[in-house]
Design a protein around this motif. Structure first.
Motif, PDB file in Angstrom:
ATOM      1  N   LEU A  12       0.835  -1.211   0.000  1.00  0.00           N
ATOM      2  CA  LEU A  12       0.000   0.000   0.000  1.00  0.00           C
ATOM      3  C   LEU A  12       0.863   1.252   0.000  1.00  0.00           C
ATOM      4  O   LEU A  12       0.565   2.229  -0.701  1.00  0.00           O
ATOM      5  N   MET A  13       1.924   1.246   0.801  1.00  0.00           N
ATOM      6  CA  MET A  13       2.824   2.398   0.849  1.00  0.00           C
ATOM      7  C   MET A  13       3.493   2.610  -0.501  1.00  0.00           C
ATOM      8  O   MET A  13       3.579   3.728  -0.999  1.00  0.00           O
ATOM      9  N   ARG A  14       3.959   1.530  -1.133  1.00  0.00           N
ATOM     10  CA  ARG A  14       4.610   1.637  -2.450  1.00  0.00           C
ATOM     11  C   ARG A  14       3.628   2.186  -3.483  1.00  0.00           C
ATOM     12  O   ARG A  14       3.982   3.061  -4.275  1.00  0.00           O
ATOM     13  N   LEU A  49      11.007   5.699   2.390  1.00  0.00           N
ATOM     14  CA  LEU A  49      10.894   5.770   0.934  1.00  0.00           C
ATOM     15  C   LEU A  49      12.173   5.273   0.261  1.00  0.00           C
ATOM     16  O   LEU A  49      12.116   4.500  -0.698  1.00  0.00           O
ATOM     17  N   TYR A  50      13.323   5.681   0.789  1.00  0.00           N
ATOM     18  CA  TYR A  50      14.596   5.197   0.239  1.00  0.00           C
ATOM     19  C   TYR A  50      14.739   3.684   0.435  1.00  0.00           C
ATOM     20  O   TYR A  50      15.264   2.991  -0.444  1.00  0.00           O
ATOM     21  N   ASN A  51      14.262   3.177   1.568  1.00  0.00           N
ATOM     22  CA  ASN A  51      14.316   1.735   1.793  1.00  0.00           C
ATOM     23  C   ASN A  51      13.476   0.983   0.765  1.00  0.00           C
ATOM     24  O   ASN A  51      13.828  -0.121   0.343  1.00  0.00           O
ATOM     25  N   GLY A  58      15.506   4.266  -8.751  1.00  0.00           N
ATOM     26  CA  GLY A  58      14.670   3.126  -8.379  1.00  0.00           C
ATOM     27  C   GLY A  58      13.191   3.461  -8.420  1.00  0.00           C
ATOM     28  O   GLY A  58      12.359   2.634  -8.823  1.00  0.00           O
ATOM     29  N   LEU A  59      12.862   4.684  -8.031  1.00  0.00           N
ATOM     30  CA  LEU A  59      11.484   5.144  -8.096  1.00  0.00           C
ATOM     31  C   LEU A  59      11.028   5.241  -9.553  1.00  0.00           C
ATOM     32  O   LEU A  59       9.917   4.822  -9.900  1.00  0.00           O
TER      33      LEU A  59
END
Length: 195
Positions: A12-14, A49-51, A58-59
């Motif tokens: 969900l966060m992603r 977010l970086y993790n 990567g984003l």
């Protein structure tokens, strides 16, 4: 051992981060996208977010792959509507080319200030995208044509995928014209014909 609740929260966060990142790219271009702004908007720390994504590259990769998955859902529907192998190839190519024209994030990738970061994800660094698209199309075609040999079908699917990407990046002809031509190429290999 996986925790289904934690995994669900992570997904969900992603998804939320990708929604916000896409909005930010469309509003401000890639250069205007800040990991801090995305983290703030979805209510997580920058480190979280970086993790999840590693960095902005990567984003960007995650955005492109999610967009690809949406296109592949449409490909499945296009394939299911047709009956012959050639018509399925034509419908596949036509759907992708027509959808590409109206997809705002893809337009930003190809034409905006975002292109320097995103475009390699479709071209020189596009291996993961090509592989996922190829494998998906092969599986979808075999669902409808189980007598097809997967190995030569994969070779053809990879070639067609690469050609479609080329036409998306530099559209010179109408989608219908390109779709017909690539469908003819796809079924020209006698190893990939249904019996």
């Amino acid at each position: 051992m996986t925790n289904p609740y934690r995994d669900s929260a992570r997904r969900l966060m992603r998804d939320a981060a990708l929604d916000v990142a896409a909005d930010e790219v469309l509003a401000h271009g890639w250069d205007g996208l800040q990991m801090r702004a995305v983290a703030t908007r979805i209510g997580v720390s920058r480190q979280t977010l970086y993790n999840a994504f590693g960095d902005k590259h990567g984003l960007a990769h995650a955005l492109i792959m999610r967009l690809l998955d949406r296109f592949l859902d449409g490909v499945d529907a296009a394939i299911a509507r047709e009956s012959s192998l050639r018509d399925r190839w034509e419908a596949t190519v036509r759907f992708v080319l027509e959808a590409a024209v109206s997809e705002p994030l893809l337009r930003a990738v190809l034409t905006g200030t975002s292109s320097d970061e995103f475009l390699p994800l479709l071209t020189s660094d596009g291996g993961p995208l090509v592989t996922r698209a190829r494998d998906h199309v092969v599986a979808s075609m075999i669902t409808h044509h189980p007598d097809l040999d997967p190995a030569p079908l994969a070779e053809v699917a990879e070639s067609i995928t690469r050609l479609v990407i080329s036409h998306v990046v530099l559209p010179l002809h109408a989608p219908q014209e390109v779709a017909g031509h690539l469908a003819d190429l796809a079924v020209a290999d006698t190893r990939v014909r249904s019996h």
